[in-house]
Scaffold this motif. Structure first.
Motif, PDB file in Angstrom:
ATOM      1  N   CYS A  65      -0.005 -20.889 -59.091  1.00 48.00           N
ATOM      2  CA  CYS A  65      -1.271 -20.939 -59.822  1.00 48.00           C
ATOM      3  C   CYS A  65      -1.076 -21.523 -61.222  1.00 48.00           C
ATOM      4  CB  CYS A  65      -1.874 -19.536 -59.920  1.00 48.00           C
ATOM      5  SG  CYS A  65      -3.494 -19.506 -60.709  1.00 48.00           S
ATOM      6  N   ARG A  66      -1.896 -22.514 -61.562  1.00 44.67           N
ATOM      7  CA  ARG A  66      -1.847 -23.145 -62.883  1.00 44.67           C
ATOM      8  C   ARG A  66      -3.136 -22.908 -63.663  1.00 44.67           C
ATOM      9  NH1 ARG A  66       2.234 -27.289 -63.027  1.00 44.67           N
ATOM     10  NH2 ARG A  66       3.247 -27.509 -60.997  1.00 44.67           N
ATOM     11  N   GLY A  67      -4.004 -22.068 -63.138  1.00 43.73           N
ATOM     12  CA  GLY A  67      -5.267 -21.797 -63.805  1.00 43.73           C
ATOM     13  C   GLY A  67      -5.152 -20.656 -64.797  1.00 43.73           C
ATOM     14  N   GLU A  68      -6.299 -20.037 -65.076  1.00 44.58           N
ATOM     15  CA  GLU A  68      -6.313 -18.917 -66.002  1.00 44.58           C
ATOM     16  C   GLU A  68      -5.412 -17.790 -65.490  1.00 44.58           C
ATOM     17  OE1 GLU A  68     -10.139 -17.603 -67.512  1.00 44.58           O
ATOM     18  OE2 GLU A  68     -11.047 -19.429 -66.711  1.00 44.58           O
ATOM     19  N   GLU A  69      -4.794 -17.083 -66.410  1.00 45.82           N
ATOM     20  CA  GLU A  69      -3.830 -16.046 -66.048  1.00 45.82           C
ATOM     21  C   GLU A  69      -4.463 -14.959 -65.185  1.00 45.82           C
ATOM     22  OE1 GLU A  69      -0.231 -14.212 -65.652  1.00 45.82           O
ATOM     23  OE2 GLU A  69      -0.663 -16.194 -66.515  1.00 45.82           O
ATOM     24  N   LYS A  70      -5.761 -14.700 -65.368  1.00 43.28           N
ATOM     25  CA  LYS A  70      -6.388 -13.626 -64.591  1.00 43.28           C
ATOM     26  C   LYS A  70      -6.381 -13.941 -63.100  1.00 43.28           C
ATOM     27  CE  LYS A  70     -11.200 -15.244 -65.077  1.00 43.28           C
ATOM     28  NZ  LYS A  70     -12.551 -14.867 -65.552  1.00 43.28           N
ATOM     29  N   TYR A  71      -6.470 -15.230 -62.738  1.00 47.05           N
ATOM     30  CA  TYR A  71      -6.447 -15.582 -61.320  1.00 47.05           C
ATOM     31  C   TYR A  71      -5.051 -15.391 -60.738  1.00 47.05           C
ATOM     32  CZ  TYR A  71     -11.034 -17.609 -62.245  1.00 47.05           C
ATOM     33  OH  TYR A  71     -12.345 -17.788 -62.608  1.00 47.05           O
ATOM     34  N   ARG A 100     -12.054 -19.795 -51.142  1.00 47.88           N
ATOM     35  CA  ARG A 100     -12.879 -19.872 -49.932  1.00 47.88           C
ATOM     36  C   ARG A 100     -12.027 -19.684 -48.683  1.00 47.88           C
ATOM     37  NH1 ARG A 100     -16.689 -25.040 -51.711  1.00 47.88           N
ATOM     38  NH2 ARG A 100     -18.234 -23.839 -52.896  1.00 47.88           N
ATOM     39  N   SER A 101     -10.834 -20.239 -48.696  1.00 47.82           N
ATOM     40  CA  SER A 101      -9.926 -20.042 -47.567  1.00 47.82           C
ATOM     41  C   SER A 101      -9.527 -18.576 -47.453  1.00 47.82           C
ATOM     42  CB  SER A 101      -8.680 -20.915 -47.744  1.00 47.82           C
ATOM     43  OG  SER A 101      -7.773 -20.721 -46.682  1.00 47.82           O
ATOM     44  N   ASN A 102      -9.354 -17.914 -48.591  1.00 52.81           N
ATOM     45  CA  ASN A 102      -8.997 -16.495 -48.582  1.00 52.81           C
ATOM     46  C   ASN A 102     -10.118 -15.645 -47.985  1.00 52.81           C
ATOM     47  OD1 ASN A 102      -6.711 -17.368 -49.878  1.00 52.81           O
ATOM     48  ND2 ASN A 102      -7.271 -16.570 -51.888  1.00 52.81           N
ATOM     49  N   LEU A 103     -11.355 -15.972 -48.333  1.00 58.15           N
ATOM     50  CA  LEU A 103     -12.493 -15.238 -47.768  1.00 58.15           C
ATOM     51  C   LEU A 103     -12.544 -15.428 -46.258  1.00 58.15           C
ATOM     52  CD1 LEU A 103     -15.059 -13.569 -48.041  1.00 58.15           C
ATOM     53  CD2 LEU A 103     -16.298 -15.680 -48.605  1.00 58.15           C
ATOM     54  N   HIS A 104     -12.280 -16.637 -45.818  1.00 59.61           N
ATOM     55  CA  HIS A 104     -12.240 -16.918 -44.376  1.00 59.61           C
ATOM     56  C   HIS A 104     -11.144 -16.111 -43.694  1.00 59.61           C
ATOM     57  CE1 HIS A 104     -10.386 -19.563 -41.128  1.00 59.61           C
ATOM     58  NE2 HIS A 104     -11.534 -19.206 -40.609  1.00 59.61           N
ATOM     59  N   ALA A 105      -9.954 -16.081 -44.294  1.00 58.39           N
ATOM     60  CA  ALA A 105      -8.830 -15.356 -43.696  1.00 58.39           C
ATOM     61  C   ALA A 105      -9.124 -13.861 -43.612  1.00 58.39           C
ATOM     62  CB  ALA A 105      -7.560 -15.610 -44.506  1.00 58.39           C
ATOM     63  N   GLU A 106      -9.692 -13.295 -44.675  1.00 54.39           N
ATOM     64  CA  GLU A 106     -10.018 -11.870 -44.661  1.00 54.39           C
ATOM     65  C   GLU A 106     -11.112 -11.561 -43.643  1.00 54.39           C
ATOM     66  OE1 GLU A 106      -8.750  -9.251 -46.046  1.00 54.39           O
ATOM     67  OE2 GLU A 106      -7.368 -10.099 -47.518  1.00 54.39           O
ATOM     68  N   VAL A 122      -2.762 -21.444 -46.553  1.00 56.91           N
ATOM     69  CA  VAL A 122      -3.379 -22.467 -47.391  1.00 56.91           C
ATOM     70  C   VAL A 122      -3.075 -22.136 -48.843  1.00 56.91           C
ATOM     71  CG1 VAL A 122      -5.543 -23.498 -48.167  1.00 56.91           C
ATOM     72  CG2 VAL A 122      -5.233 -22.922 -45.749  1.00 56.91           C
ATOM     73  N   ALA A 123      -2.466 -23.074 -49.546  1.00 57.79           N
ATOM     74  CA  ALA A 123      -2.183 -22.916 -50.975  1.00 57.79           C
ATOM     75  C   ALA A 123      -2.234 -24.310 -51.584  1.00 57.79           C
ATOM     76  CB  ALA A 123      -0.830 -22.254 -51.203  1.00 57.79           C
ATOM     77  N   SER A 124      -3.453 -24.768 -51.877  1.00 56.26           N
ATOM     78  CA  SER A 124      -3.674 -26.165 -52.253  1.00 56.26           C
ATOM     79  C   SER A 124      -3.540 -26.431 -53.741  1.00 56.26           C
ATOM     80  CB  SER A 124      -5.074 -26.595 -51.807  1.00 56.26           C
ATOM     81  OG  SER A 124      -6.070 -25.953 -52.603  1.00 56.26           O
ATOM     82  N   GLY A 125      -3.618 -25.379 -54.556  1.00 51.79           N
ATOM     83  CA  GLY A 125      -3.633 -25.573 -55.996  1.00 51.79           C
ATOM     84  C   GLY A 125      -5.035 -25.675 -56.566  1.00 51.79           C
ATOM     85  N   ASN A 126      -6.049 -25.867 -55.702  1.00 50.87           N
ATOM     86  CA  ASN A 126      -7.443 -25.871 -56.151  1.00 50.87           C
ATOM     87  C   ASN A 126      -7.985 -24.458 -55.956  1.00 50.87           C
ATOM     88  OD1 ASN A 126     -10.480 -26.040 -55.671  1.00 50.87           O
ATOM     89  ND2 ASN A 126     -10.062 -28.117 -56.383  1.00 50.87           N
ATOM     90  N   LEU A 127      -8.308 -23.791 -57.049  1.00 49.25           N
ATOM     91  CA  LEU A 127      -8.663 -22.377 -56.978  1.00 49.25           C
ATOM     92  C   LEU A 127      -9.878 -22.116 -56.097  1.00 49.25           C
ATOM     93  CD1 LEU A 127      -8.044 -21.148 -60.632  1.00 49.25           C
ATOM     94  CD2 LEU A 127      -6.893 -20.342 -58.569  1.00 49.25           C
ATOM     95  N   LEU A 128     -10.940 -22.912 -56.242  1.00 46.81           N
ATOM     96  CA  LEU A 128     -12.141 -22.655 -55.455  1.00 46.81           C
ATOM     97  C   LEU A 128     -11.881 -22.886 -53.972  1.00 46.81           C
ATOM     98  CD1 LEU A 128     -15.063 -21.898 -55.145  1.00 46.81           C
ATOM     99  CD2 LEU A 128     -15.720 -24.216 -55.846  1.00 46.81           C
ATOM    100  N   ALA A 129     -11.190 -23.970 -53.641  1.00 46.59           N
ATOM    101  CA  ALA A 129     -10.863 -24.232 -52.237  1.00 46.59           C
ATOM    102  C   ALA A 129     -10.023 -23.098 -51.662  1.00 46.59           C
ATOM    103  CB  ALA A 129     -10.129 -25.564 -52.109  1.00 46.59           C
TER     104      ALA A 129
END
Length: 279
Positions: A49-55, A143-149, A133-140
């Motif tokens: 993850c390269r986004g905000e630390e909270k993510y 959404r993949s995480n919601l699908h998996a869950e 799936v670990a694309s580096g795009n947080l929104l993508a």
């Protein structure tokens, strides 16, 4: 770093062994949407993850929790296998209906793991890293995480109705509860990211390059018999980001050319002229 605690996240205590059901539980451990998949998916998203630390922190929190869920399922499978012997396999084979539906005991539970859980699905197919799936795009990724869950919780719910063992069901209820929260969690993250960057991924792709104003960006093409699809929100109204209005195309026509591939060199041996190459 990681640190292991001896206690399971929730109690796992079956009422009685059930080697055949242990095979079914393998699906939510090592199947495509099992706990191994979400564990690895969230951890790799967090590691990269390269986004905000909270993510990153949130991904590492839930990824670490999923390690505990893998541990719980291994404990559950182990208890379901307690006392299993090759004779149990023979017993299952004596009932044609049971043998046809359940397939009997997974022989690898006896031969490979010695009555323990395996990194494989209910048919013995090994877990595969391409599931994640670990694309580096947080929104993508969210959404993949919601699908998996969603898929994982669906499978646990189905398993819940395949057993009458109250101990097993108690474990499943805890997993269903956590999977419910995880869906809420990903929904919240998706909402936050959509409000920040928009609903289309990737948000950073320049609209002028895609020519977003072209009609194809808002058209629904009716390409199967019937027009019932025209009744959905995807065929009427405005796009979620308000950039255009949907159009239902009831009789779409091709807009491209008839493509004729070039005949390849004879060294590739397509034999398109009916003759074999003499080289």
């Amino acid at each position: 770093m990681f640190r292991h605690q001896k206690e399971l996240q929730f109690e796992v205590k079956v009422d009685r062994p059930d080697p055949m059901f242990a095979r079914q539980v393998q699906e939510v451990l090592g199947g495509q949407f099992g706990e191994m998949t979400v564990m690895m998916q969230y951890l790799f998203q967090g590691f990269n993850c390269r986004g905000e630390e909270k993510y990153k922190d949130m991904l590492m929190d839930i990824g670490t929790e999923e390690i505990g869920h893998v541990e719980m399922l291994c404990a559950l499978i182990s208890q379901l296998l307690d006392g299993a012997t090759p004779a149990e396999q023979q017993k299952a084979a004596e009932d044609p209906v049971t043998a046809a539906i359940m397939g009997g005991i997974n022989p690898q539970h006896l031969l490979v793991s010695g009555l323990g859980g395996l990194p494989s699905n209910s048919n013995g197919v090994p877990w595969n890293g391409s599931y994640i799936v670990a694309s580096g795009n947080l929104l993508a990724d969210m959404r993949s995480n919601l699908h998996a869950e969603s898929q994982g919780r669906l499978q646990v719910a189905r398993l819940y109705h395949m057993t009458t063992d109250e101990g097993v069901r108690a474990t499943f209820r805890k997993m269903l509860a956590r999977d419910r929260y995880h869906q809420y969690q990903w929904m919240a993250a998706i909402q936050e990211l959509e409000e920040k960057n928009g609903v289309v991924v990737p948000a950073s792709f320049p609209p002028e390059a895609e020519m977003e104003s072209q009609p194809e960006a808002y058209e629904f093409w009716n390409l199967s018999e019937g027009t019932e699809s025209s009744e959905g929100l995807w065929a009427t109204g405005s796009a979620p980001d308000g950039t255009g209005d949907y159009v239902y195309v009831s009789n779409p026509v091709p807009k491209g050319q008839i493509y004729a591939p070039v005949i390849p060199a004879t060294e590739l041996h397509h034999d398109l002229d009916g003759k074999a190459s003499d080289k």
